[in-house]
Motif scaffolding. Sequence first.
Motif, PDB file in Angstrom:
ATOM      1  N   UNK A 150       0.797  -1.230   0.000  1.00 51.91           N
ATOM      2  CA  UNK A 150       0.000   0.000   0.000  1.00 51.91           C
ATOM      3  C   UNK A 150       0.827   1.277   0.000  1.00 51.91           C
ATOM      4  N   UNK A 151       1.989   1.294   0.665  1.00 50.19           N
ATOM      5  CA  UNK A 151       2.786   2.537   0.672  1.00 50.19           C
ATOM      6  C   UNK A 151       3.142   2.954  -0.742  1.00 50.19           C
ATOM      7  N   UNK A 152       3.679   2.001  -1.466  1.00 48.69           N
ATOM      8  CA  UNK A 152       4.129   2.252  -2.843  1.00 48.69           C
ATOM      9  C   UNK A 152       2.927   2.615  -3.724  1.00 48.69           C
ATOM     10  N   UNK A 153       1.841   1.884  -3.547  1.00 51.78           N
ATOM     11  CA  UNK A 153       0.653   2.119  -4.387  1.00 51.78           C
ATOM     12  C   UNK A 153       0.081   3.517  -4.114  1.00 51.78           C
ATOM     13  N   UNK A 154       0.011   3.898  -2.850  1.00 46.37           N
ATOM     14  CA  UNK A 154      -0.521   5.228  -2.511  1.00 46.37           C
ATOM     15  C   UNK A 154       0.394   6.327  -3.053  1.00 46.37           C
ATOM     16  N   UNK A 155       1.688   6.066  -3.030  1.00 46.05           N
ATOM     17  CA  UNK A 155       2.659   7.045  -3.545  1.00 46.05           C
ATOM     18  C   UNK A 155       2.441   7.256  -5.054  1.00 46.05           C
ATOM     19  N   UNK A 156       2.275   6.147  -5.773  1.00 47.09           N
ATOM     20  CA  UNK A 156       2.057   6.242  -7.233  1.00 47.09           C
ATOM     21  C   UNK A 156       0.740   6.961  -7.512  1.00 47.09           C
ATOM     22  N   UNK A 157      -0.282   6.605  -6.740  1.00 46.80           N
ATOM     23  CA  UNK A 157      -1.605   7.212  -6.959  1.00 46.80           C
ATOM     24  C   UNK A 157      -1.545   8.723  -6.736  1.00 46.80           C
ATOM     25  N   UNK A 158      -0.829   9.113  -5.702  1.00 47.58           N
ATOM     26  CA  UNK A 158      -0.722  10.547  -5.398  1.00 47.58           C
ATOM     27  C   UNK A 158       0.005  11.260  -6.540  1.00 47.58           C
ATOM     28  N   UNK A 159       1.096  10.662  -6.972  1.00 47.15           N
ATOM     29  CA  UNK A 159       1.905  11.280  -8.030  1.00 47.15           C
ATOM     30  C   UNK A 159       1.092  11.480  -9.316  1.00 47.15           C
ATOM     31  N   UNK A 160       0.216  10.507  -9.628  1.00 46.47           N
ATOM     32  CA  UNK A 160      -0.527  10.564 -10.895  1.00 46.47           C
ATOM     33  C   UNK A 160      -1.978  10.985 -10.697  1.00 46.47           C
ATOM     34  N   UNK A 161      -2.305  11.423  -9.503  1.00 44.72           N
ATOM     35  CA  UNK A 161      -3.659  11.887  -9.206  1.00 44.72           C
ATOM     36  C   UNK A 161      -4.734  10.829  -9.519  1.00 44.72           C
ATOM     37  N   UNK A 162      -4.502   9.635  -9.012  1.00 43.66           N
ATOM     38  CA  UNK A 162      -5.435   8.528  -9.248  1.00 43.66           C
ATOM     39  C   UNK A 162      -6.164   8.162  -7.952  1.00 43.66           C
TER      40      UNK A 162
END
Length: 373
Positions: A139-151
Amino acid sequence: MKVPFVDLNRVHNPLREELNQAINRVINDNSYILGKEVEEFEKNFAAYCDVGYAAGVSTGTDALELILRGLGIENGDEVIVPANTFIATASAIVSAGAKPVLVDCDEDYNIDATKIESAITSKTKAIVPVHLYGKPAHMNKIMEIAKKHNLKVIEDACQAHGAKYDGEKAGSFGDAAAFSFYPAKNLGAFGDAGIAVSNDKELIEKIKMLRNYGQSKKYHHNFFAFNRRMDTIQAAILNIKLKHLDEWNEQRRKIASIYSRGLENLKGIVEIPEEDKNKEHIYHLYVIRTEKREELQNFLKEKGIDTGIHYPLPIHLQEAFRHLGYKEGDFPRTEEYAKQILSLPVFPGMADEEAKNVVNEIKSFFDNNTKSD
Ligand SMILES: Cc1ncc(COP(=O)(O)O)c(C=O)c1O
């Protein structure tokens, strides 16, 4: 020794009287759909997940679809989802009108977070990580990616009631999460049921309308929607069972540790689930991997031990999803694992002796089979 894959009687027998009383209360109240027990359960389950709000619906699949719709995901949008999951994760995305974009799994069986970014396009609106088998995704990595790409992030927690990542409950990381209460889940109803949870009050209000024909007040419908409501009887049962969930998860973890300790010497022949320090796996399923899967499954069957395969044919190779345009070889790890995975029996009330017997039979199978290689 016969060992069933799941025995729900062992879960329910000690609670029979309490469950019968709760069912009778609902019958006496004549309030079968969205009754007061539903509201009670929504509060209880949201609190259990450490989130603010919840909407009880008819299935986990519906919870996923209504979350997607509630977040405004629609035709033409793309949603990233693991290739290695139960078909319902992808079906819900299709039902919401969007396109599932698949990503291979890693050694943990969950979505390979390092492969998510290359699947993002200008149409991507959300990621749906699945906490498969009861082990949280990264989840840490996934949330980081989501934040970066506004997903948006919608957790498919249908197999992960009570699982934890970095000490936080599965279902409390994303914009929302879906849980299933299919009877054999770690928390199961007496039929189909599901729930959407979120800290976003407006989203949950919207889902409550989506589940009930878009109704704002009786017979006033603000938008086109569906009948995806939770039955009161299911909520009454779930309220009782929820109190035992942590203790049941602990029992599953104990059985899992008997398996893992017993099978660790077979490393290289049998791969066991990894226990990560930052993840609390609640073993909805205890899945091993072996190249001799079919032979082992048949051998165990002969010994009276029931096993399962979750899942034998990956989503991208299913006839139903042919239109997505994927082909064999697109998700090598998911495909390889689908041929090797085997789920061993694990359920609350399972005796240690039963688990030890499964271990011994697996060992005797490999004692006899590795010599002939
Ligand atoms: C990972 C996953 N997603 C979604 C679902 C769908 O839940 P339901 O069967 O309640 O629709 C399930 C359960 O069957 C599941 O295991």
